[in-house]
Design a protein around this motif. Structure first.
Motif, PDB file in Angstrom:
ATOM      1  N   LEU A 215       0.828  -1.208   0.000  1.00 49.37           N
ATOM      2  CA  LEU A 215       0.000   0.000   0.000  1.00 49.37           C
ATOM      3  C   LEU A 215       0.863   1.259   0.000  1.00 49.37           C
ATOM      4  CD1 LEU A 215      -2.858  -1.037   2.458  1.00 49.37           C
ATOM      5  CD2 LEU A 215      -3.125  -0.439   0.043  1.00 49.37           C
ATOM      6  N   TYR A 216       2.117   1.116   0.370  1.00 47.12           N
ATOM      7  CA  TYR A 216       3.066   2.226   0.318  1.00 47.12           C
ATOM      8  C   TYR A 216       3.909   2.088  -0.952  1.00 47.12           C
ATOM      9  CZ  TYR A 216       2.263   3.110   5.348  1.00 47.12           C
ATOM     10  OH  TYR A 216       1.704   3.394   6.578  1.00 47.12           O
ATOM     11  N   PRO A 217       3.983   3.126  -1.778  1.00 49.94           N
ATOM     12  CA  PRO A 217       4.831   3.051  -2.980  1.00 49.94           C
ATOM     13  C   PRO A 217       6.296   2.835  -2.617  1.00 49.94           C
ATOM     14  CG  PRO A 217       3.319   4.921  -3.107  1.00 49.94           C
ATOM     15  CD  PRO A 217       3.237   4.395  -1.709  1.00 49.94           C
ATOM     16  N   ALA A 218       7.021   2.125  -3.483  1.00 53.16           N
ATOM     17  CA  ALA A 218       8.442   1.872  -3.252  1.00 53.16           C
ATOM     18  C   ALA A 218       9.276   3.131  -3.440  1.00 53.16           C
ATOM     19  CB  ALA A 218       8.929   0.773  -4.191  1.00 53.16           C
ATOM     20  N   ASP A 219       8.885   3.961  -4.394  1.00 48.06           N
ATOM     21  CA  ASP A 219       9.626   5.193  -4.647  1.00 48.06           C
ATOM     22  C   ASP A 219       9.427   6.170  -3.494  1.00 48.06           C
ATOM     23  OD1 ASP A 219      10.958   7.145  -6.693  1.00 48.06           O
ATOM     24  OD2 ASP A 219       9.170   8.205  -5.969  1.00 48.06           O
ATOM     25  N   PRO A 220      10.523   6.678  -2.883  1.00 50.06           N
ATOM     26  CA  PRO A 220      10.386   7.550  -1.703  1.00 50.06           C
ATOM     27  C   PRO A 220       9.541   8.793  -1.950  1.00 50.06           C
ATOM     28  CG  PRO A 220      12.649   6.796  -1.935  1.00 50.06           C
ATOM     29  CD  PRO A 220      11.933   6.378  -3.184  1.00 50.06           C
ATOM     30  N   GLN A 221       9.685   9.410  -3.108  1.00 53.11           N
ATOM     31  CA  GLN A 221       8.912  10.621  -3.393  1.00 53.11           C
ATOM     32  C   GLN A 221       7.425  10.298  -3.527  1.00 53.11           C
ATOM     33  OE1 GLN A 221      10.387  12.806  -6.756  1.00 53.11           O
ATOM     34  NE2 GLN A 221       9.220  14.647  -6.249  1.00 53.11           N
TER      35      GLN A 221
ATOM     36  N   ALA B  54      -3.157   6.031  -0.412  1.00 58.84           N
ATOM     37  CA  ALA B  54      -3.858   7.277  -0.732  1.00 58.84           C
ATOM     38  C   ALA B  54      -5.245   6.989  -1.300  1.00 58.84           C
ATOM     39  CB  ALA B  54      -3.040   8.094  -1.725  1.00 58.84           C
ATOM     40  N   ASP B  55      -5.321   6.043  -2.231  1.00 57.90           N
ATOM     41  CA  ASP B  55      -6.609   5.678  -2.817  1.00 57.90           C
ATOM     42  C   ASP B  55      -7.525   5.042  -1.782  1.00 57.90           C
ATOM     43  OD1 ASP B  55      -5.737   6.220  -5.667  1.00 57.90           O
ATOM     44  OD2 ASP B  55      -4.346   4.601  -5.180  1.00 57.90           O
ATOM     45  N   LEU B  56      -6.972   4.120  -1.012  1.00 60.48           N
ATOM     46  CA  LEU B  56      -7.763   3.428   0.011  1.00 60.48           C
ATOM     47  C   LEU B  56      -8.346   4.418   1.014  1.00 60.48           C
ATOM     48  CD1 LEU B  56      -6.853   0.136   1.815  1.00 60.48           C
ATOM     49  CD2 LEU B  56      -7.515   2.125   3.147  1.00 60.48           C
ATOM     50  N   THR B  57      -7.519   5.367   1.448  1.00 63.47           N
ATOM     51  CA  THR B  57      -7.979   6.342   2.444  1.00 63.47           C
ATOM     52  C   THR B  57      -9.048   7.256   1.871  1.00 63.47           C
ATOM     53  OG1 THR B  57      -5.821   6.299   3.542  1.00 63.47           O
ATOM     54  CG2 THR B  57      -7.257   8.183   4.013  1.00 63.47           C
TER      55      THR B  57
ATOM     56  N   ALA C  84       1.854   9.897  -1.223  1.00 60.84           N
ATOM     57  CA  ALA C  84       0.740   9.039  -0.807  1.00 60.84           C
ATOM     58  C   ALA C  84       0.395   9.269   0.656  1.00 60.84           C
ATOM     59  CB  ALA C  84       1.090   7.574  -1.045  1.00 60.84           C
ATOM     60  N   LEU C  85       1.409   9.414   1.492  1.00 60.35           N
ATOM     61  CA  LEU C  85       1.163   9.628   2.920  1.00 60.35           C
ATOM     62  C   LEU C  85       0.601  11.019   3.192  1.00 60.35           C
ATOM     63  CD1 LEU C  85       4.330   7.862   4.361  1.00 60.35           C
ATOM     64  CD2 LEU C  85       1.994   6.979   4.259  1.00 60.35           C
ATOM     65  N   ASP C  86       1.018  11.991   2.405  1.00 64.52           N
ATOM     66  CA  ASP C  86       0.444  13.338   2.540  1.00 64.52           C
ATOM     67  C   ASP C  86      -1.040  13.327   2.166  1.00 64.52           C
ATOM     68  OD1 ASP C  86       2.824  14.420   3.399  1.00 64.52           O
ATOM     69  OD2 ASP C  86       3.368  15.269   1.444  1.00 64.52           O
ATOM     70  N   LEU C  87      -1.375  12.601   1.116  1.00 61.46           N
ATOM     71  CA  LEU C  87      -2.780  12.497   0.720  1.00 61.46           C
ATOM     72  C   LEU C  87      -3.578  11.715   1.758  1.00 61.46           C
ATOM     73  CD1 LEU C  87      -2.356  11.899  -3.117  1.00 61.46           C
ATOM     74  CD2 LEU C  87      -3.500  13.853  -2.047  1.00 61.46           C
ATOM     75  N   GLU C  88      -2.968  10.698   2.341  1.00 55.84           N
ATOM     76  CA  GLU C  88      -3.631   9.976   3.434  1.00 55.84           C
ATOM     77  C   GLU C  88      -3.987  10.941   4.559  1.00 55.84           C
ATOM     78  OE1 GLU C  88      -2.894   6.156   6.421  1.00 55.84           O
ATOM     79  OE2 GLU C  88      -1.176   7.229   5.567  1.00 55.84           O
TER      80      GLU C  88
END
Length: 266
Positions: free
Chosen positions: A93-99, A202-205, A104-108
């Motif tokens: 659920l977390y992208p591999a790419d750090p950016q 991000a999508d799930l949240t 994704a976490l900011d959108l969460e």
């Protein structure tokens, strides 16, 4: 505790137990994460209005969801997903790419904050009919909730006070909800997802948090169908139903809200 940007697979010793409020969008977020990863877990539904007692008894904050696992009680849907992503990284659920992960976490975080506004609008619009409001939590079967009848007026007053159900504040929350649907329209990429080319936290949240207003049929605990709710609720929902963000929530549920991984307690 491992940071969000690291994965360390650690086998579970016992079946996780999720304490949850069935109709809650924050609880749906935790349920969906467990189901998406196919993590066998036991669910314990808490009585609406008594979730704080359960959370305090478990020593996991003031509300649910709470995930009990290997002697720990983890409160807050974001922390629960962080922990299960650490233990069960596939499917990610977390992208591999750090950016991309940071985005994704900011959108969460953004949609988590929107959750309180969606809840306030949902409550305000359905409080105009007390029986409808109660049925959203317990279902329309009055025999199941007969014990609650004498307490309903007090309960509704507590809800209004706790969630600040006041006209000006509710209208502000409506605007926040509309802005959230606009943000979906603006942020969704060519892939159909908010970050990268696959389904992420991000999508799930976003889909979970807006589900109480969209009411997609795949939501697992619909106690009262949208057309049985108040005119105020139906009016606001209908005003959003043609929005691309509304359609996107429906699409995420249709494509990614798969079967439950719940198991019966031993």
């Amino acid at each position: 505790m491992a940071p969000r940007n690291g994965h360390l697979q650690e086998p579970a010793v016992e079946t996780p137990v999720l304490w949850h409020l069935e109709i809650s969008h924050y609880n749906e977020k935790a349920r969906w994460a467990l189901d998406y990863k196919g993590i066998a877990h036991v669910r314990r539904a808490v009585t609406p209005a008594l979730q704080e007692l359960t959370a305090r008894r478990l020593r996991a904050g003031r509300t649910v969801p709470v995930l009990e696992m290997n002697g720990r009680a983890i409160g807050d849907s974001t922390k629960i997903i962080e922990e299960i992503e650490r233990r069960w990284p596939e499917p990610p659920l977390y992208p591999a790419d750090p950016q991309q992960r940071r985005r994704a976490l900011d959108l969460e975080d953004y949609f988590d904050d929107c959750g309180r506004h969606a809840r306030r609008v949902l409550f305000a619009d359905n409080l105009t009919e007390p029986e409808t409001f109660v049925a959203m939590f317990y279902g329309a079967d009055r025999r199941r909730i007969g014990w609650l009848q004498p307490l309903t007026p007090l309960l509704l007053q507590l809800v209004k006070r706790r969630f600040r159900i006041q006209p000006a504040i509710v209208e502000e929350s409506r605007n926040k909800v509309r802005a959230a649907f606009d943000k979906l329209e603006a942020e969704v990429g060519p892939s159909g997802y908010l970050v990268g080319a696959s389904f992420t936290v991000a999508d799930l949240t976003a889909a979970s948090i807006l589900s109480p207003l969209v009411v997609p049929p795949q939501f697992p605990y619909i106690k009262l169908q949208p057309d049985k709710r108040t005119a105020e609720f139906r009016r606001f929902r209908n005003s959003l139903s043609d929005h691309p963000g509304f359609k996107w929530v429906e699409d995420m549920y249709a494509r990614h809200r798969g079967p439950s991984a719940e198991v019966k307690a031993a």
